[in-house]
Motif scaffolding. Sequence first.
Motif, short mmCIF file in Angstrom:
data_model
loop_
_atom_site.label_atom_id
_atom_site.label_comp_id
_atom_site.label_asym_id
_atom_site.label_seq_id
_atom_site.Cartn_x
_atom_site.Cartn_y
_atom_site.Cartn_z
N LEU A 81 0.82 -1.21 0.00
CA LEU A 81 0.00 0.00 0.00
C LEU A 81 0.86 1.26 0.00
O LEU A 81 0.50 2.26 -0.61
CB LEU A 81 -0.94 0.00 1.20
N ARG A 130 2.12 2.01 -3.43
CA ARG A 130 1.02 2.32 -4.34
C ARG A 130 1.14 3.71 -4.95
O ARG A 130 0.86 3.91 -6.12
CB ARG A 130 -0.28 2.19 -3.57
N ARG A 131 1.57 4.68 -4.16
CA ARG A 131 1.69 6.06 -4.64
C ARG A 131 2.84 6.26 -5.62
O ARG A 131 2.86 7.24 -6.35
CB ARG A 131 1.92 7.01 -3.47
N ASP A 167 -2.42 -2.92 -5.26
CA ASP A 167 -3.68 -3.27 -4.60
C ASP A 167 -3.90 -4.78 -4.61
O ASP A 167 -4.29 -5.37 -3.59
CB ASP A 167 -4.86 -2.59 -5.32
N VAL A 217 0.36 5.81 4.37
CA VAL A 217 -0.83 5.21 3.78
C VAL A 217 -2.03 6.06 4.20
O VAL A 217 -2.12 6.49 5.35
CB VAL A 217 -1.01 3.75 4.28
N ARG A 218 -2.92 6.26 3.27
CA ARG A 218 -4.14 7.04 3.56
C ARG A 218 -5.15 6.15 4.28
O ARG A 218 -5.27 4.96 3.98
CB ARG A 218 -4.75 7.55 2.26
N ARG A 254 -8.27 5.97 3.88
CA ARG A 254 -9.22 5.42 2.90
C ARG A 254 -8.65 4.14 2.26
O ARG A 254 -9.38 3.17 2.04
CB ARG A 254 -9.50 6.47 1.82
N THR A 255 -7.37 4.13 1.99
CA THR A 255 -6.73 2.96 1.39
C THR A 255 -6.82 1.76 2.32
O THR A 255 -7.10 0.64 1.90
CB THR A 255 -5.26 3.26 1.05
N GLY A 304 -8.91 -1.66 1.69
CA GLY A 304 -8.21 -2.94 1.76
C GLY A 304 -8.87 -3.91 2.72
O GLY A 304 -9.05 -5.09 2.41
#
Length: 168
Positions: free
Chosen positions: A4, A7-8, A17, A52-53, A55-56, A60
Amino acid sequence: PLALGLRRTVRHPLVCDIAALLIGLSMVGTLSRGALAGVFGMVIFALLTRLVRPRTVVVGVLAIAVALGITSLVQPSAVQNSLHQKQFVAQQNVDERLVRWRTAAEMTFDYPVLGLGPAGFRLNYDHWVGGDPSNLVHRLDVAHETYLEAASELGLPGLAALLAVLVF
């Protein structure tokens, strides 16, 4: 958390993901409390440091929950059997590890300076606990505790050296 966090920075975040989902499902599938606790701690750290956000993480967790729900619907007997077996195995694991930790501590107490040498725990375990080959505890060849095993094999100076390496 690593999948995660990456991911950015990648061109195709969907790959991260999918990796995070597969890793999460695999960990849940093993029913490893230690792995789940470790990941929980890493996720908290990642959230606090904004790697990590939130929301992520929520997405998940929901994805893993949906996948587990589907698995429970498709293979309910396999899920029930795994949960039932884990209850039995969990107590056996605790009992075995306590015996191994006590044994490693006794080895260290008896040989505090040089220990029993490399692989000394594995080679001497049966002798220390009485050598009953029918006991499941004897089938493993590690102490399941790095510091106690290092002390039993390398003595207290060896344990100090290991700790020094970790500190530096």
